[in-house]
Design an enzyme around this catalytic site. Sequence first.
Site, PDB file in Angstrom:
ATOM      1  N   GLU A  16       0.814  -1.214   0.000  1.00 29.88           N
ATOM      2  CA  GLU A  16       0.000   0.000   0.000  1.00 29.88           C
ATOM      3  C   GLU A  16       0.850   1.267   0.000  1.00 29.88           C
ATOM      4  O   GLU A  16       0.367   2.351   0.324  1.00 29.88           O
ATOM      5  CB  GLU A  16      -0.941   0.006   1.197  1.00 29.88           C
ATOM      6  CG  GLU A  16      -1.984  -1.092   1.173  1.00 29.88           C
ATOM      7  CD  GLU A  16      -2.930  -1.038   2.351  1.00 29.88           C
ATOM      8  OE1 GLU A  16      -3.792  -0.140   2.370  1.00 29.88           O
ATOM      9  OE2 GLU A  16      -2.801  -1.868   3.263  1.00 29.88           O
ATOM     10  N   SER A 143      -6.709  -1.882   1.436  1.00 32.07           N
ATOM     11  CA  SER A 143      -6.991  -1.260   0.141  1.00 32.07           C
ATOM     12  C   SER A 143      -7.545  -2.249  -0.883  1.00 32.07           C
ATOM     13  O   SER A 143      -7.391  -2.074  -2.086  1.00 32.07           O
ATOM     14  CB  SER A 143      -5.739  -0.575  -0.424  1.00 32.07           C
ATOM     15  OG  SER A 143      -5.339   0.493   0.396  1.00 32.07           O
ATOM     16  N   TYR A 209      -9.619   3.953  -5.607  1.00 36.22           N
ATOM     17  CA  TYR A 209      -8.622   5.015  -5.795  1.00 36.22           C
ATOM     18  C   TYR A 209      -8.497   5.564  -7.210  1.00 36.22           C
ATOM     19  O   TYR A 209      -7.956   6.647  -7.398  1.00 36.22           O
ATOM     20  CB  TYR A 209      -7.246   4.500  -5.350  1.00 36.22           C
ATOM     21  CG  TYR A 209      -7.212   4.091  -3.905  1.00 36.22           C
ATOM     22  CD1 TYR A 209      -7.322   5.040  -2.888  1.00 36.22           C
ATOM     23  CD2 TYR A 209      -7.094   2.762  -3.535  1.00 36.22           C
ATOM     24  CE1 TYR A 209      -7.302   4.674  -1.552  1.00 36.22           C
ATOM     25  CE2 TYR A 209      -7.064   2.382  -2.199  1.00 36.22           C
ATOM     26  CZ  TYR A 209      -7.168   3.338  -1.217  1.00 36.22           C
ATOM     27  OH  TYR A 209      -7.146   2.962   0.109  1.00 36.22           O
ATOM     28  N   ARG A 248     -11.817   3.466  10.820  1.00 32.56           N
ATOM     29  CA  ARG A 248     -12.970   3.344   9.934  1.00 32.56           C
ATOM     30  C   ARG A 248     -13.443   1.900   9.938  1.00 32.56           C
ATOM     31  O   ARG A 248     -12.638   0.979   9.791  1.00 32.56           O
ATOM     32  CB  ARG A 248     -12.594   3.758   8.511  1.00 32.56           C
ATOM     33  CG  ARG A 248     -13.805   4.046   7.619  1.00 32.56           C
ATOM     34  CD  ARG A 248     -13.445   4.188   6.166  1.00 32.56           C
ATOM     35  NE  ARG A 248     -13.161   2.879   5.569  1.00 32.56           N
ATOM     36  CZ  ARG A 248     -11.988   2.541   5.048  1.00 32.56           C
ATOM     37  NH1 ARG A 248     -10.966   3.376   5.073  1.00 32.56           N
ATOM     38  NH2 ARG A 248     -11.828   1.332   4.522  1.00 32.56           N
ATOM     39  N   ASP A 250     -16.040  -0.972   8.313  1.00 36.30           N
ATOM     40  CA  ASP A 250     -16.777  -1.258   7.091  1.00 36.30           C
ATOM     41  C   ASP A 250     -17.826  -2.350   7.318  1.00 36.30           C
ATOM     42  O   ASP A 250     -17.532  -3.375   7.942  1.00 36.30           O
ATOM     43  CB  ASP A 250     -15.824  -1.699   5.985  1.00 36.30           C
ATOM     44  CG  ASP A 250     -14.789  -0.626   5.646  1.00 36.30           C
ATOM     45  OD1 ASP A 250     -15.081   0.558   5.880  1.00 36.30           O
ATOM     46  OD2 ASP A 250     -13.700  -0.979   5.152  1.00 36.30           O
ATOM     47  N   GLU A 262     -14.557  -5.359   8.275  1.00 40.03           N
ATOM     48  CA  GLU A 262     -13.241  -5.140   8.880  1.00 40.03           C
ATOM     49  C   GLU A 262     -13.174  -3.761   9.501  1.00 40.03           C
ATOM     50  O   GLU A 262     -14.066  -2.933   9.311  1.00 40.03           O
ATOM     51  CB  GLU A 262     -12.136  -5.280   7.835  1.00 40.03           C
ATOM     52  CG  GLU A 262     -12.232  -4.283   6.687  1.00 40.03           C
ATOM     53  CD  GLU A 262     -11.139  -4.489   5.656  1.00 40.03           C
ATOM     54  OE1 GLU A 262     -10.204  -3.689   5.639  1.00 40.03           O
ATOM     55  OE2 GLU A 262     -11.236  -5.452   4.855  1.00 40.03           O
ATOM     56  N   ASN A 264     -10.359  -0.487   9.964  1.00 41.79           N
ATOM     57  CA  ASN A 264      -9.093   0.100   9.499  1.00 41.79           C
ATOM     58  C   ASN A 264      -8.612   1.115  10.522  1.00 41.79           C
ATOM     59  O   ASN A 264      -9.310   2.083  10.815  1.00 41.79           O
ATOM     60  CB  ASN A 264      -9.305   0.789   8.154  1.00 41.79           C
ATOM     61  CG  ASN A 264      -9.811  -0.170   7.100  1.00 41.79           C
ATOM     62  OD1 ASN A 264      -9.036  -0.825   6.432  1.00 41.79           O
ATOM     63  ND2 ASN A 264     -11.132  -0.261   6.958  1.00 41.79           N
ATOM     64  N   GLY A 268      -7.366   6.071   5.105  1.00 38.82           N
ATOM     65  CA  GLY A 268      -6.732   6.909   4.095  1.00 38.82           C
ATOM     66  C   GLY A 268      -7.101   8.374   4.236  1.00 38.82           C
ATOM     67  O   GLY A 268      -8.156   8.724   4.763  1.00 38.82           O
TER      68      GLY A 268
END
Length: 300
Positions: A16, A143, A209, A248, A250, A262, A264, A268
Amino acid sequence: MSDLKIALVYGGSSSEREISIKSGEAVRRSLERLNLNFKVLDPLDPKIFVKELVEYNPDVIFNLLHGKFGEDGSIQGLFEILRYKYTGSPVKASAIAMDKSLTKEIAVLSGIKTPKWITVNRPEDAKNWDIFPAVVKPNQEGSSIGVCIVHTKDKLSESIKKALELDKRVIIEQFISGREITVSIIDGKVLEPIEIVVEEGFYDFKNKYLSDKTRYIVSPDLSIEEKKKLIQDSLKIYKKLGCRGAARIDFILKDGIPYLLEINTIPGMTDHSLLPKAAEASGLDFDTLVITIIKGALNE
């Protein structure tokens, strides 16, 4: 804040790296706008990195290393040994959150629903898996790198082999068709949920992205019960893992039920990233978000 010395750390050696650099550059521009003192450090060469870090001797480290060695507790352990304050979650929380399977086990024990899954070390370990479609992904990658959706058993083995090129353990997870909702948290405060809508395929690296067609619906149409449950489960897993700072979480929302995918621990900060979008919807522009994250690390 004007006298503060900030070490802005991004880049690294994980898969990443590219995204880490984009996040780091966005924060670098913010720190310049804020006229704060900072130095950019890249741990691509660990020995040089440690030498430069110690010589700079920062008051706080803004960690934007996504993926292995940056989000898995490794670099956090180094910061702890050197007695530096840093943004994001501590060692244990970072290590657990990076391990998707372990996070799911803790979620289940905490009463949080998650798609059915198994963790395998080789393709033959999945011979009894019979739930399709299925999601195949490395256990410790971010990612959406290495993630694919398979619809038949004959494609399963091939997908596992590809994922094993990125990690020693691979998750096979029940694919649940529903609304993809993400919930961001800063210092224990829940921000506005965001719904992710992709035009084609799923929310993979390209749609995250590179694509301009992915839609992000801030404060999506949710029932009172759905929103309450999303917030409740997000805070529960955040606290159970011992997270700190920004994170974050999800979910897939199906028939009013959120299924945890998951968490994070270093979200980002790119122009496509969800944490800044959620922060803006909650009244925090990008520069204020950066300041909030720094203050949270200083007041740990």
